[in-house]
Write a protein that holds these residues in place. Structure first.
Motif, mmCIF file in Angstrom:
data_model
loop_
_atom_site.group_PDB
_atom_site.id
_atom_site.type_symbol
_atom_site.label_atom_id
_atom_site.label_comp_id
_atom_site.label_asym_id
_atom_site.label_seq_id
_atom_site.Cartn_x
_atom_site.Cartn_y
_atom_site.Cartn_z
ATOM 1 N N THR A 93 10.082 -16.202 42.369
ATOM 2 C CA THR A 93 9.873 -15.031 43.225
ATOM 3 C C THR A 93 9.768 -13.815 42.305
ATOM 4 N N SER A 94 8.861 -12.897 42.627
ATOM 5 C CA SER A 94 8.558 -11.815 41.688
ATOM 6 C C SER A 94 8.308 -10.494 42.425
ATOM 7 N N GLY A 113 12.027 -14.384 38.267
ATOM 8 C CA GLY A 113 10.573 -14.184 38.197
ATOM 9 C C GLY A 113 9.989 -14.399 36.811
ATOM 10 N N THR A 141 14.848 -11.969 41.611
ATOM 11 C CA THR A 141 13.528 -11.468 41.255
ATOM 12 C C THR A 141 13.707 -10.390 40.194
#
Ligand code: ATP
Length: 326
Positions: A14-15, A46, A76
């Protein structure tokens, strides 16, 4: 695409900004991968974790009881290093040494710009899943988290409305959305706001103030003006209104509360569908694309197109708001 190399191991990260539904998408990616006999790895933080080799092998249980939780359990981050080729090559090296041949990126348009470069510079296949409250990505009607964010902001507006009507004041409410007026438009319409300032529509400030003064003379005593962050700063807007109308004006910047909270049912279903489609797209040999939802169908769009600037273009909703405002 049936001649594509068989995918055996994938990574997911996830970013960018977190949003409600990222965990649901993660769960869907992991469980769909396992269903098809693919080994899933989660990358923590991320692109930062991709460069720093922060991988964790996941199983079905690793994603138990997370689909209803806000934020992202695999964290993230924003990574400046990934913007440089050297950083991205390090990331590819870390993927290769684990024999990972597919990467799923859950994030916003900045994240997809990075993923696009990764695809150009290596043979790692990469698919994006749009997760951002801003809903500013081309190739999908909705990004995961955006509908929940509207609900959170709406809940706040409803509460502000109680005070607005009791105190008889003008309230300026600044909402998130970067350069896209999606949240502002929806929340203004659903919350019965008197006015909305969008990045896409140049406001006639003098006219707005004239209308406030004229309505005030006719007995109207309270207003809610929703301001998209990309249209101006709430504090400045409130200051200008107070100066031009002479009426006391308060400001509320909703800020990061809009990112939080449990994903609503629509976002959970969307995240489950898109996470799963991302895995099956990789299996089919697709790469350098984002999977989005268009007219209720999962569709692929090239990263290069997905990350181009998107704006709130729903003029019909804007006109409706103008018809309905008091
Ligand atoms: P949100 O819309 O929620 O903010 P986002 O994905 O747009 O999410 P960004 O901070 O813009 O968030 O991007 C996330 C990460 O993607 C950056 O920290 C960076 O590592 C990478 N990235 C962004 N833009 C680029 C770019 N032009 N080239 C390479 N990598 C990039």
């Amino acid at each position: 695409m049936s001649s594509a190399k068989k995918i055996k191991r994938i990574a997911v990260l996830t970013s960018g900004g977190d949003c409600a539904g990222m965990n649901t998408a993660l769960r869907s990616v992991v469980r769909t991968a396992i269903y098809y006999g693919i080994k899933p790895f989660a990358v923590m933080y991320g692109y930062k974790g991709l460069i720093e080799d922060d991988f964790v092998e996941f199983n079905r249980r690793s994603v138990s009881n997370i689909m209803n939780r806000g934020g992202t359990v695999i964290k993230t981050a924003r990574s400046e290093e990934f913007k440089n080729k050297k950083g991205r090559l390090k990331a590819v090296e870390n993927l290769k040494k684990r024999k990972i041949d597919g990467l799923i990126v859950i994030g916003g348009n900045g994240s997809f710009k990075g993923a696009h470069l990764l695809c150009a510079e290596s043979d790692i296949r990469c698919i994006g899943v749009p997760g951002t409250i801003d809903n500013d990505i081309n190739g999908t009607d909705y990004c995961i988290g955006s509908i929940t964010a509207v609900g959170v902001a709406l809940d706040a507006i409803d509460k502000i409305r109680d005070t607005v009507t009791s105190l008889e004041r003008i309230f300026v409410v600044e909402v998130m959305g970067r350069e896209c007026g999606y949240i502002a438009m929806r929340v203004a319409l659903a919350g019965g706001a008197e006015e909305v300032l969008l990045p896409e529509v140049k406001p006639d400030f003098k006219k707005i103030c004239r209308e406030i003064r004229s309505a005030h003379k006719k007995g109207k005593v309270s207003w809610i003006l929703v301001v998209a962050e990309g249209a101006g700063h709430g504090h400045k807007v409130a200051h200008d209104i107070e100066k031009m109308t002479g009426y006391e004006t308060r400001v509320i910047v909703l800020g990061h509360i809009q990112r939080g909270g449990a994903p609503n049912a629509i976002d959970r279903i969307l995240a489950s569908r898109l996470g799963s489609s991302a895995v099956t797209s990789l299996i089919k040999g697709e790469s350098d694309k984002m999977v989005g939802i268009i007219a209720n169908k999962a569709m692929l769009t090239d990263f290069s197109k997905a990350c181009k600037k998107k704006q709130e273009t729903d003029q019909k909703l804007y006109r409706l708001l103008k018809i309905l405002e008091a």
